[in-house]
Design an enzyme around this catalytic site. Structure first.
Site, PDB file in Angstrom:
ATOM      1  N   GLU A 131       0.772  -1.340   0.371  1.00 24.89           N
ATOM      2  CA  GLU A 131      -0.295   0.141  -0.200  1.00 24.89           C
ATOM      3  C   GLU A 131       0.951   1.601  -0.610  1.00 24.89           C
ATOM      4  OE1 GLU A 131      -3.439   0.347  -0.352  1.00 24.89           O
ATOM      5  OE2 GLU A 131      -3.354  -1.843  -0.412  1.00 24.89           O
TER       6      GLU A 131
ATOM      7  N   SER B  99     -50.760 -30.752  37.619  1.00 28.41           N
ATOM      8  CA  SER B  99     -50.773 -31.086  38.808  1.00 28.41           C
ATOM      9  C   SER B  99     -48.920 -30.580  39.622  1.00 28.41           C
ATOM     10  CB  SER B  99     -50.077 -32.523  38.890  1.00 28.41           C
ATOM     11  OG  SER B  99     -51.297 -33.092  38.706  1.00 28.41           O
TER      12      SER B  99
END
Length: 598
Positions: free
Chosen positions: A90, A468
């Site tokens: 770069e 229950s």
């Protein structure tokens, strides 16, 4: 001689005039652009878009949310090889120029004059930082001048290390990877310091054209770009000839790697995501929030295994519903054909898609993508008596061809020692919740067989009749009103003509038997329906409805009639766990929570 001097003077005068004009133009442009340049201080406070990450109590990753996958890294944590590769491709004079590489700009101008096209931009890393953080990507001369002036301004206020750190954390590397640390994870499943020189070069070559040079979508072009970066590193002396040769010959292993999920808890992850979006809006996905839940990894794993195994066992007990679908296979069909037929069938709850390729006696040969061929033995098949109804299965099996044919698409479950069992996605689902009663911390939660098959969270959203399991709260209300565990109630037939019920009600015990006078402790131990109803009638449905709110139940969940004794209200599994934690916590109520820290 005089003619030569005149020509020389002409060129000198012309050159000076052009130079002066250039300086004037640049100065004018600077005085025009400079007041519009943004303050560089913003770069020191920049908030990079980092995804929302969710962790267990121990810090193990549960989930990651966000469009941009980014893992910020500090300059001092960058390996030198990474820095060298980026500079080589770069901006090899990055540590020498003042933000603008005039040599590069001259080359770009010469190329523009020579070809009439803007093939080289002459951009430095600093100029790319200026563009990525402050400017658009439009290709105009005014934007380029602005970029140059902004780069010079950045260099005056930030040092080279700070600029490079910003660049490597901001730049796009393709495949939703923003920043070089995220790229290392996504392409190679490694941390940045674990990459080889060749892998570093591959990643360093991506910013120029993340799509074109991508090793996933365009491996040939990516390899060319990698070798170019390696060549630049060698020419600039960043690597020696041996390293260069080895890197050139290294096969590339790039593939997509998702974030490594360490604890499987997608239902809790979705609960966290919903909470964070509600609290922080869309910023939750990009502001880098790290959410630590109360989940305990080992308990979550155990909860998932328990629910999965329980649902699969229940489903096996009710019979086999048949193959997912059937394909007519050609006689010469091979692995590529099988992979093509199975490619859309993902794993569901750990059950893999498989294709039956041969049936022989009491066994079958199957093909499983990414696993290859395998054998289904009789132990893995014999359970699959046909499903007739909820309470009925077909006859015992004698051979595998009673349930399997060549070309059947089936599901299989992995067993120990490399064995497999015929399976099917359960027809019903369920949930499991684990709560610490002392403080309400959620330690495990599974909301269904497979989140990706059904996102409905049965642990928090499924309002079901508790049956229950609600009786202990009725008995607790009776104790609160003055009854004792020794209080007697008659376990005998009873008929109720309750105005709140649609018809005359004749409840029975599950066993169908009656036991006469029964103490409360025994009635609760054996879950006697008739005693529970008489107890509720004695205490009063209104009293019980009010009392059970101490356990976290809401009035709308609780019917004010005698059927409440048998659990005819509604509650989620999490609400039931919350209610029972009151008993476990010595009578103190704690509100469940699942986020420890944001």
């Amino acid at each position: 001689m005089k003619l030569s001097l005149k020509i020389l003077r002409f060129f000198l005068a012309t050159g000076f005039a052009v130079f002066t004009a250039g300086v004037v133009v640049v100065a004018a442009a600077y005085f025009y652009i400079a007041p519009q340049l943004p303050p560089i201080d913003r770069l020191k406070e920049v908030q990079l878009q980092v995804p929302l990450r969710v962790f267990s109590n121990e810090g193990a990753l549960i989930a990651e949310f966000g469009e941009q996958r980014r893992t910020p890294i500090r300059y001092e944590d960058l390996p030198q090889t990474v820095i060298d590769a980026i500079l080589a491709t770069e901006d090899d004079r990055f540590f020498e120029h003042p933000g603008v590489d005039y040599q590069g700009l001259v080359r770009a101008v010469v190329e523009l004059i020579r070809t009439g096209e803007k093939r080289q931009g002459g951009s430095t890393i600093t100029m790319q930082v200026a563009r990525n953080f402050f400017l658009s990507r439009e290709k105009t001369y005014l934007r380029k001048l602005t970029e140059i002036f902004l780069a010079l301004k950045i260099e005056r206020q930030l040092n080279k290390q700070e600029i490079l750190e910003l660049y490597l954390n901001k730049i796009y590397f393709g495949q939703r990877a923003y920043g070089i640390a995220a790229a290392a994870q996504i392409y190679y499943g490694l941390s940045i310091d674990e990459l080889s020189i060749a892998q570093v070069a591959m990643i360093a070559g991506l910013p120029k054209a993340p799509s074109t040079n991508n090793p996933i979508s365009n491996p040939e072009r990516a390899l060319e770009r990698r070798d170019y970066v390696l060549g630049r590193m060698y020419v600039l002396g960043f690597i020696d000839s041996d390293q260069y040769s080895r890197a050139l010959n290294e096969a590339d292993t790039a593939s997509l790697h998702a974030a490594t999920i360490e604890v499987q808890a997608p239902y809790v992850a979705e609960m966290v995501r919903g909470y964070m979006v509600e609290q922080f809006g869309e910023e939750a996905y990009s502001a880098g929030y790290r959410v630590y839940t109360t989940l305990v990894g080992k308990r979550q794993d155990a909860a998932r295994a328990a629910l999965r195994d329980g649902l699969l066992a229940y489903d096996r007990r009710h019979g086999y519903r048949g193959a997912v679908r059937h394909f007519e296979l050609a006689a010469d069909a091979g692995e590529e054909d099988f992979d093509s037929l199975l490619k859309e069938n993902k794993s569901i709850g750990g059950l893999l898609a498989a294709l039956v390729v041969e049936v022989d006696g009491q066994s079958a040969r199957i093909y499983i993508p990414e696993q290859g061929y395998a054998e289904l033995d009789w132990e893995g098949i014999s359970w699959a008596r046909s499903y007739v109804s909820v309470n009925q299965r077909g006859a015992e099996l004698k051979s595998a061809d009673q349930v399997l044919q060549r070309g059947d698409l089936i599901r299989v479950e992995a067993l120990p020692e490399g064995r497999w069992r015929l399976a099917q996605v359960p027809a019903l689902s369920g949930a499991l919740v684990s709560v610490n009663p002392q403080d309400g911390a959620l330690q495990a939660l599974v909301g269904g067989f497979d989140f990706y098959q059904s996102k409905f969270n049965r642990a928090t959203q499924a309002q079901r009749q508790p049956g229950s399991s609600f009786k202990p709260f009725v008995y607790s209300a009776a104790l609160d009103k003055g009854y004792t565990v020794a209080s007697l109630f008659n376990d005998a037939p009873v008929v109720f003509d309750d105005a709140s019920l649609e018809t005359t009600w004749r409840p029975e015990n599950y066993s169908g038997k009656f036991y006469g006078p029964t103490r409360m402790r025994e009635a609760l131990t054996h879950s006697r329906n008739l005693v529970s109803i008489r107890l509720l009638r004695a205490v009063g449905p209104g009293y019980v409805t009010s009392y059970v709110q101490h356990f976290g139940f809401r009035p709308g969940q609780i019917p004010k009639n005698l059927s409440l004794a048998l659990g005819s209200g509604t509650a989620t599994p999490l609400e039931m766990a919350r209610a029972y934690s009151v008993f476990a916590n010595g009578g103190f109520y704690t509100e469940p929570y699942f986020i420890r820290e944001v």
